[in-house]
Design a protein around this motif. Structure first.
Motif, PDB file in Angstrom:
ATOM      1  N   SER A  99     -38.282  30.493  47.388  1.00 35.92           N
ATOM      2  CA  SER A  99     -36.848  30.211  47.221  1.00 35.92           C
ATOM      3  C   SER A  99     -36.228  29.627  48.487  1.00 35.92           C
ATOM      4  N   ASN A 100     -37.062  29.382  49.513  1.00 34.79           N
ATOM      5  CA  ASN A 100     -36.593  28.786  50.769  1.00 34.79           C
ATOM      6  C   ASN A 100     -35.455  29.584  51.404  1.00 34.79           C
ATOM      7  N   LEU A 101     -35.684  30.891  51.515  1.00 30.31           N
ATOM      8  CA  LEU A 101     -34.712  31.765  52.177  1.00 30.31           C
ATOM      9  C   LEU A 101     -34.357  31.186  53.544  1.00 30.31           C
ATOM     10  N   SER A 102     -33.058  31.120  53.834  1.00 28.73           N
ATOM     11  CA  SER A 102     -32.623  30.515  55.088  1.00 28.73           C
ATOM     12  C   SER A 102     -31.545  31.361  55.756  1.00 28.73           C
ATOM     13  N   SER A 103     -31.137  30.935  56.935  1.00 30.27           N
ATOM     14  CA  SER A 103     -30.117  31.655  57.703  1.00 30.27           C
ATOM     15  C   SER A 103     -28.751  31.616  57.016  1.00 30.27           C
ATOM     16  N   LYS A 104     -28.577  30.736  56.038  1.00 32.33           N
ATOM     17  CA  LYS A 104     -27.318  30.676  55.294  1.00 32.33           C
ATOM     18  C   LYS A 104     -27.232  31.778  54.236  1.00 32.33           C
ATOM     19  N   ASP A 105     -28.370  32.399  53.917  1.00 38.70           N
ATOM     20  CA  ASP A 105     -28.459  33.336  52.799  1.00 38.70           C
ATOM     21  C   ASP A 105     -28.266  34.781  53.248  1.00 38.70           C
ATOM     22  N   MET A 106     -28.340  35.695  52.264  1.00 39.83           N
ATOM     23  CA  MET A 106     -28.194  37.125  52.540  1.00 39.83           C
ATOM     24  C   MET A 106     -29.125  37.924  51.642  1.00 39.83           C
ATOM     25  N   LEU A 107     -29.705  38.981  52.216  1.00 40.46           N
ATOM     26  CA  LEU A 107     -30.537  39.919  51.462  1.00 40.46           C
ATOM     27  C   LEU A 107     -29.770  41.228  51.309  1.00 40.46           C
ATOM     28  N   PHE A 108     -29.689  41.716  50.076  1.00 39.77           N
ATOM     29  CA  PHE A 108     -28.965  42.961  49.765  1.00 39.77           C
ATOM     30  C   PHE A 108     -29.986  43.946  49.203  1.00 39.77           C
ATOM     31  N   ALA A 132     -36.476  38.214  56.190  1.00 33.50           N
ATOM     32  CA  ALA A 132     -35.052  37.933  56.399  1.00 33.50           C
ATOM     33  C   ALA A 132     -34.717  37.892  57.888  1.00 33.50           C
ATOM     34  N   LYS A 133     -35.275  38.816  58.665  1.00 33.12           N
ATOM     35  CA  LYS A 133     -35.044  38.824  60.104  1.00 33.12           C
ATOM     36  C   LYS A 133     -35.620  37.568  60.751  1.00 33.12           C
ATOM     37  N   GLU A 134     -36.803  37.156  60.308  1.00 34.30           N
ATOM     38  CA  GLU A 134     -37.448  35.967  60.871  1.00 34.30           C
ATOM     39  C   GLU A 134     -36.630  34.703  60.613  1.00 34.30           C
ATOM     40  N   THR A 135     -35.993  34.647  59.451  1.00 32.66           N
ATOM     41  CA  THR A 135     -35.242  33.441  59.076  1.00 32.66           C
ATOM     42  C   THR A 135     -33.795  33.472  59.571  1.00 32.66           C
ATOM     43  N   GLY A 136     -33.362  34.601  60.104  1.00 34.90           N
ATOM     44  CA  GLY A 136     -31.975  34.726  60.550  1.00 34.90           C
ATOM     45  C   GLY A 136     -31.009  34.978  59.421  1.00 34.90           C
TER      46      GLY A 136
END
Length: 200
Positions: A99-108, A132-136
């Motif tokens: 899903s190309n998790l990026s620094s613009k996103d959020m994990l809940f 999530a930590k790696e991607t910011g």
């Protein structure tokens, strides 16, 4: 006897309400507002009851709060294929990578223990948090006990207070639902009225 148990359980719930960290709820709300303003995506994860919460909350954050939201456990075909072929531990992190998790996103995260890397508990949540930590990517959660790995790495996290060690799971899962419903009902985030509230 049963009536006494019900009274005790509800008294414990009232005690939790009196102790819950409202500042953390407010911080989570502000981060979600920032996420929406920046057109980021919200990814919700949990295991067991937390997975059910993630699915329900996806609907609320999309429909009520207008935030693009997803839960990897909603796709049972991919979830079970990844479990079978690659192992349970990476089911969520691999899904988030595609899903190309990026620094613009959020994990809940919805988790009773918050994940424990050392004891290999909720390993798929722990690996999702590490990614999530790696991607910011920003991290928020509603968890129980001491917060676990989620509590250590989250940008904002509500830890449901333990008032009775015999009922940590049901209290935590009950308050996970209360907290996310509170957040999507906050006037800062709510964009659409609920069905029954909109009826005259």
């Amino acid at each position: 006897m049963s009536n006494q148990f019900a009274k005790q359980y509800l008294q414990e719930a009232a005690e939790i309400i009196s102790k819950i960290d409202v500042d953390q709820i407010d911080k989570m709300t502000a981060l979600l507002l920032e996420l929406r303003n920046n057109k980021g995506r919200l990814f919700l994860v949990g295991v067991g009851g937390g997975a059910g919460h993630a699915s329900h909350a996806v609907n609320d954050f999309r429909k009520i709060a207008g935030i693009e939201s997803y839960s990897p456990s909603d796709n049972v075909s991919e979830l079970t294929a990844r479990t079978n072929d690659e192992g349970w531990e990476t089911t969520y992190s691999a899904w988030l990578q595609v899903s190309n998790l990026s620094s613009k996103d959020m994990l809940f995260v919805f988790s009773v223990g918050g994940g424990d890397a050392e004891r290999n508990i909720s390993a798929n949540i722990v690996n999702a948090l590490k990614l999530a930590k790696e991607t910011g990517c920003k991290i928020i959660g509603v968890v129980g006990r001491d917060g676990g790995y989620t509590g250590k790495v989250a940008d904002a996290c509500v830890i449901v207070p333990t008032v009775n060690k015999d009922y940590i799971t049901p209290h935590t899962e009950s308050f996970q639902a209360l907290v996310w419903h509170l957040i999507v009902s906050d006037p800062r985030l709510q964009q659409m009225s609920n069905k029954w509230e909109s009826q005259k």
